[in-house]
Design a protein around this motif. Structure first.
Motif, short mmCIF file in Angstrom:
data_model
loop_
_atom_site.label_atom_id
_atom_site.label_comp_id
_atom_site.label_asym_id
_atom_site.label_seq_id
_atom_site.Cartn_x
_atom_site.Cartn_y
_atom_site.Cartn_z
N GLN A 228 0.83 -1.21 0.00
CA GLN A 228 0.00 0.00 0.00
C GLN A 228 0.86 1.26 0.00
O GLN A 228 0.54 2.26 -0.67
N ALA A 232 1.02 4.32 -2.93
CA ALA A 232 0.88 5.75 -2.63
C ALA A 232 2.11 6.52 -3.07
O ALA A 232 2.00 7.60 -3.66
N SER A 235 2.50 6.96 -6.84
CA SER A 235 1.47 7.87 -7.36
C SER A 235 1.74 9.31 -6.96
O SER A 235 1.04 10.22 -7.42
N ASP A 237 1.71 10.44 -3.70
CA ASP A 237 1.08 10.80 -2.43
C ASP A 237 2.02 10.43 -1.28
O ASP A 237 1.79 9.47 -0.54
N ALA A 240 0.67 10.22 2.50
CA ALA A 240 -0.44 9.34 2.85
C ALA A 240 -0.12 8.55 4.12
O ALA A 240 1.03 8.16 4.34
#
Length: 269
Positions: A228, A232, A235, A237, A240
């Protein structure tokens, strides 16, 4: 008659003994372990066959099921493939140490004047190079097919994969030291653990619609949090919450792996 020659006491003689130095010894073990890879870099490419098969054959199925553009599907799937590289690569690296124990090479290194901990730490750090090289190759292959990656996120993601790989590699070496010449036992335990960890991390399929027990197990699966976090990061992010949890999972695994591995190395031989 000449006077007798006085013998110097042992305390006056220069101390030429080579003593263990953890930093120096770790570096020496690291460079020793990297030499075969640098001499034959094709092994890095060959080990990418399995991840490339998943990328080439499984990603189109995901595109068909989700109905989303190829780029969006790759944005979800490629980070999982990068974690898969670490799982299959560093998870099996203990077999190299097991081969050395079976041939007697490992016993010869144990009598050398180097730190036992360095024998483990140097080997574990060696896993960083294949992880980074292979991850970059996978990303470059996916780019022409619509995969977009955030460069700062990729850099942080590679560091996260490296820490995760050090922990997993250390545990793989620990398993090799415990099983010694029982190669079948090493591979039996390794295969029994790797595939459940892979499936219960959401690398291949989302776990959102899975059974409740699967989602519960995934919450304590460190691989799930690393996956996960990679999604993130790649991408863009970077802030996050899952990124923080991914780092916590990777650092805890690295700490546990190094402690267990160093203890096993000190008890070997």
């Amino acid at each position: 008659m000449s006077a007798p020659v006085r013998q110097s006491p042992a305390s006056d003689r220069p101390d030429t003994a080579v003593r263990p130095n953890p930093a120096r010894d770790t570096w020496n073990v690291l460079t020793r372990e990297l030499r075969p890879t640098l001499r034959d870099p094709f092994t890095l490419i060959f080990s990418l066959v399995q991840p490339l098969v998943f990328l080439g054959l499984f990603a189109p199925l995901l595109v068909g099921q989700s109905g989303e553009p190829v780029g969006e599907t790759l944005r979800w799937f490629v980070p999982g493939v990068l974690v898969m590289i670490v799982l299959f690569g560093t998870g099996a690296t203990g077999s190299n140490l097991q081969y050395e124990m079976m041939t007697g090479s490992h016993e010869r290194t144990l009598v050398a004047p180097i730190s036992r901990a360095s024998l483990l730490v140097g080997r574990a750090l060696k896993e960083v190079v294949p992880i980074v090289v292979q991850a970059i190759i996978i990303v470059l292959i996916a780019l022409p097919f619509g995969f977009a990656v955030n460069v700062p996120g990729l850099v942080v993601g590679l560091a996260l994969l490296a820490v995760f790989g050090v922990g997993l590699g250390s545990l793989s070496y620990s398993l090799a030291l415990k099983t010694k010449d029982r190669e079948w036992l090493f591979w039996g335990v390794q295969q029994t653990l790797i595939f459940p960890l892979l499936i219960l991390s959401g690398v291949l399929l989302p776990l959102d619609d899975g059974p409740a027990w699967m989602r519960a197990v995934a919450t304590v699966n460190p691989v799930n949090w690393v996956v996960q976090a990679e999604r993130a990061l790649l991408s863009g992010d970077l802030s996050a919450p899952v990124v923080l949890w991914g780092w916590i999972a990777a650092l805890l695994l690295a700490a546990v792996g190094l402690v267990v591995g160093v203890r096993a190395m000190r008890r070997s031989g």
